[in-house]
Scaffold this motif. Structure first.
Motif, PDB file in Angstrom:
ATOM      1  N   PHE A 175       0.822  -1.214   0.000  1.00 20.17           N
ATOM      2  CA  PHE A 175       0.000   0.000   0.000  1.00 20.17           C
ATOM      3  C   PHE A 175       0.855   1.263   0.000  1.00 20.17           C
ATOM      4  O   PHE A 175       0.541   2.233  -0.701  1.00 20.17           O
ATOM      5  CB  PHE A 175      -0.942  -0.012   1.207  1.00 20.17           C
ATOM      6  N   GLU A 176       1.947   1.239   0.754  1.00 13.70           N
ATOM      7  CA  GLU A 176       2.807   2.420   0.804  1.00 13.70           C
ATOM      8  C   GLU A 176       3.456   2.681  -0.553  1.00 13.70           C
ATOM      9  O   GLU A 176       3.565   3.839  -0.985  1.00 13.70           O
ATOM     10  CB  GLU A 176       3.855   2.256   1.898  1.00 13.70           C
ATOM     11  N   GLU A 177       3.864   1.633  -1.226  1.00 16.43           N
ATOM     12  CA  GLU A 177       4.473   1.802  -2.543  1.00 16.43           C
ATOM     13  C   GLU A 177       3.470   2.326  -3.568  1.00 16.43           C
ATOM     14  O   GLU A 177       3.855   2.937  -4.565  1.00 16.43           O
ATOM     15  CB  GLU A 177       5.069   0.476  -3.019  1.00 16.43           C
ATOM     16  N   ALA A 178       2.174   2.115  -3.306  1.00 14.99           N
ATOM     17  CA  ALA A 178       1.127   2.613  -4.199  1.00 14.99           C
ATOM     18  C   ALA A 178       0.665   4.020  -3.812  1.00 14.99           C
ATOM     19  O   ALA A 178      -0.236   4.564  -4.453  1.00 14.99           O
ATOM     20  CB  ALA A 178      -0.058   1.652  -4.207  1.00 14.99           C
ATOM     21  N   GLY A 179       1.271   4.587  -2.758  1.00 14.18           N
ATOM     22  CA  GLY A 179       0.974   5.967  -2.400  1.00 14.18           C
ATOM     23  C   GLY A 179      -0.052   6.175  -1.309  1.00 14.18           C
ATOM     24  O   GLY A 179      -0.466   7.314  -1.055  1.00 14.18           O
ATOM     25  N   TYR A 180      -0.446   5.115  -0.617  1.00 13.57           N
ATOM     26  CA  TYR A 180      -1.445   5.240   0.450  1.00 13.57           C
ATOM     27  C   TYR A 180      -0.767   5.394   1.811  1.00 13.57           C
ATOM     28  O   TYR A 180       0.331   4.884   2.035  1.00 13.57           O
ATOM     29  CB  TYR A 180      -2.354   4.003   0.489  1.00 13.57           C
ATOM     30  N   ASP A 181      -1.444   6.105   2.718  1.00 14.10           N
ATOM     31  CA  ASP A 181      -1.076   6.045   4.127  1.00 14.10           C
ATOM     32  C   ASP A 181      -1.564   4.710   4.669  1.00 14.10           C
ATOM     33  O   ASP A 181      -2.576   4.168   4.201  1.00 14.10           O
ATOM     34  CB  ASP A 181      -1.733   7.182   4.907  1.00 14.10           C
ATOM     35  N   VAL A 182      -0.869   4.175   5.668  1.00 14.58           N
ATOM     36  CA  VAL A 182      -1.241   2.880   6.242  1.00 14.58           C
ATOM     37  C   VAL A 182      -1.375   3.009   7.753  1.00 14.58           C
ATOM     38  O   VAL A 182      -0.509   3.594   8.419  1.00 14.58           O
ATOM     39  CB  VAL A 182      -0.204   1.791   5.901  1.00 14.58           C
ATOM     40  N   LEU A 183      -2.448   2.473   8.265  1.00 13.61           N
ATOM     41  CA  LEU A 183      -2.702   2.442   9.700  1.00 13.61           C
ATOM     42  C   LEU A 183      -2.842   0.983  10.111  1.00 13.61           C
ATOM     43  O   LEU A 183      -3.748   0.278   9.649  1.00 13.61           O
ATOM     44  CB  LEU A 183      -3.981   3.212  10.024  1.00 13.61           C
ATOM     45  N   VAL A 184      -1.914   0.497  10.933  1.00 15.40           N
ATOM     46  CA  VAL A 184      -1.965  -0.885  11.413  1.00 15.40           C
ATOM     47  C   VAL A 184      -2.678  -0.917  12.753  1.00 15.40           C
ATOM     48  O   VAL A 184      -2.236  -0.273  13.717  1.00 15.40           O
ATOM     49  CB  VAL A 184      -0.557  -1.491  11.546  1.00 15.40           C
ATOM     50  N   HIS A 185      -3.775  -1.649  12.801  1.00 16.16           N
ATOM     51  CA  HIS A 185      -4.487  -1.852  14.062  1.00 16.16           C
ATOM     52  C   HIS A 185      -4.085  -3.212  14.630  1.00 16.16           C
ATOM     53  O   HIS A 185      -4.423  -4.256  14.060  1.00 16.16           O
ATOM     54  CB  HIS A 185      -6.002  -1.816  13.854  1.00 16.16           C
ATOM     55  N   PRO A 186      -3.339  -3.243  15.756  1.00 17.49           N
ATOM     56  CA  PRO A 186      -2.917  -4.524  16.325  1.00 17.49           C
ATOM     57  C   PRO A 186      -4.113  -5.323  16.853  1.00 17.49           C
ATOM     58  O   PRO A 186      -4.945  -4.807  17.605  1.00 17.49           O
ATOM     59  CB  PRO A 186      -1.988  -4.127  17.482  1.00 17.49           C
ATOM     60  N   ILE A 187      -4.211  -6.562  16.439  1.00 18.29           N
ATOM     61  CA  ILE A 187      -5.329  -7.417  16.842  1.00 18.29           C
ATOM     62  C   ILE A 187      -5.328  -7.649  18.349  1.00 18.29           C
ATOM     63  O   ILE A 187      -4.291  -7.901  18.958  1.00 18.29           O
ATOM     64  CB  ILE A 187      -5.229  -8.783  16.134  1.00 18.29           C
ATOM     65  N   ASN A 188      -6.503  -7.566  18.939  1.00 16.05           N
ATOM     66  CA  ASN A 188      -6.722  -7.989  20.320  1.00 16.05           C
ATOM     67  C   ASN A 188      -7.501  -9.295  20.246  1.00 16.05           C
ATOM     68  O   ASN A 188      -8.733  -9.289  20.143  1.00 16.05           O
ATOM     69  CB  ASN A 188      -7.503  -6.919  21.085  1.00 16.05           C
TER      70      ASN A 188
END
Length: 378
Positions: A228-241
């Motif tokens: 996604f970053e290489e395609a120009g998007y910001d990325v938000l990782v939500h850690p699984i609970n």
């Protein structure tokens, strides 16, 4: 069954499945050995043709060499849910090898988790030690974690080949790992969602992990993130609970609602990816494209509703099926010859990448039929 085996079974709640009828007599009476004959598998659009060809080549190479009977143990995290198809594949392979007079042994595992990772890992370490004490000459194992390494290393040091299934222990002396390459799998899943996204800019949320102790999980998450970053998007990782579903969904929904730039797509990278539609609903983002991972019933339900557009399924049946064959191959033709046969799917020198099945929502029924045809339903 010996007294020690009866005690072990009672203590750990194990289900035992004998590799083949009459296999227990092999070591004592030596039934006539013959070429290995694989049970035919129905072919359809989801059959991993390249993997099947590699298995056929391994069996052919084994059949060209002298017959060496061995005692082999398959140790599972569980025999249910996600792991049921692995057990099915392992049992089938043990049956084929047993019918050919090559292997005796069992597929062993608990019927359910204790809920305590350390306890489960310690009990599995005892399984390893018990298997070795009772004469195992090869081990295929779906390990709980690094705590299993010392006992596996000791087994390997004593000439017992070890093959890890589904979860790798690269720090150990295991000979080969069989499962998905998480870097490749994460990138594949990322590309599936990427094809559904509007043009950047925008934020993509990953329901993944940043836990450094979960090496495979982080590798899968970071591989998708790179796409996604290489395609120009910001990325938000939500850690699984994993332990608190309600909190996991609520916090993910809040992050979607607060994201800037707005979230334009959502991807779940593990079995609980079915939580993603609920999180999108909580944020009022009911039209987000969502893709998932694994083939849990809840995920399938969301796919039928059109909420999850595709999922990525690990080939658990083949993970289990390959384990005994690779262990026996190492004994019969040697490690170098075995890895040479496995080369088309090897990543590096010792990681057999089974790949993932990309299942779009409109193919749910066809994929379910495929799993039923090989006995790999969960």
């Amino acid at each position: 069954m010996t007294m020690t085996a009866r005690t072990w079974t009672a203590a750990f709640g194990l289900t035992l499945m004998t590799g083949a009828c009459g296999a227990s007599d092999t070591a004592d009476t030596g039934p006539e050995a013959r070429p290995i004959e694989r049970e035919p598998v129905p072919r359809n659009e989801f059959t991993p043709v390249e993997v099947e060809a590699t298995i056929d080549n391994l069996v052919a190479e084994i059949n060209e060499n002298s017959i060496q009977p061995m005692q082999l143990t398959v140790l599972m995290k569980s025999l249910r849910g996600f792991f049921a198809p692995i057990a099915t594949g392992a049992k089938r392979a043990m049956g084929e090898l047993g019918a050919a007079g090559r292997v005796t042994g069992n597929v062993l595992g608990p019927t359910e988790y204790s809920g305590d990772q350390q306890k489960d890992m310690d009990l599995q370490t005892l399984q390893i030690e018990q298997a070795v004490a009772e004469g195992a000459e090869g081990i295929a194992i779906s390990p709980f974690g690094e705590g299993n390494v010392p006992s596996l290393d000791e087994a390997a040091a004593n000439g017992i080949p070890v093959v890890t299934l589904e979860t790798d222990l690269a720090s150990s002396r295991r000979s080969i790992y069989v499962g998905i390459d998480n870097d490749s799998a994460g990138a594949t899943a990322g590309r599936t969602l990427l094809a559904l996204l509007p043009e950047a800019p925008g934020t993509v949320m990953i329901h993944g992990t940043d836990d450094p102790t979960w090496v495979d999980g982080v590798a899968r998450t970071q591989a998708a993130q790179r796409v996604f970053e290489e395609a120009g998007y910001d990325v938000l990782v939500h850690p699984i609970n994993f332990m608190d579903e309600a909190e996991d969904i609520a916090s993910m929904g809040a992050e979607i609602e607060a994201a800037a730039p707005p979230v334009v797509g959502l991807i779940g990278l593990f079995a609980v990816s079915y939580r993603c539609p609920a999180a999108a609903d909580a944020a009022g983002a009911t039209d987000l494209p969502i893709v998932g991972f694994d083939f849990e019933p809840q995920t399938v339900g969301h796919m039928r509703e059109g909420r999850i557009k595709a999922t990525h399924v690990q080939r658990q049946y083949y993970t289990g099926y390959l384990g005994p064959y690779i262990v026996y191959g190492i004994k019969n033709i040697g490690l170098d010859a075995t890895t040479a046969v496995l080369a088309p799917q090897l990543v590096g020198e010792s990681r057999f990448d089974l790949g993932v099945d990309v299942v779009p929502a409109e193919k749910v029924d066809a994929f379910t039929d495929f799993l039923d045809s090989i006995g790999a339903e969960q």
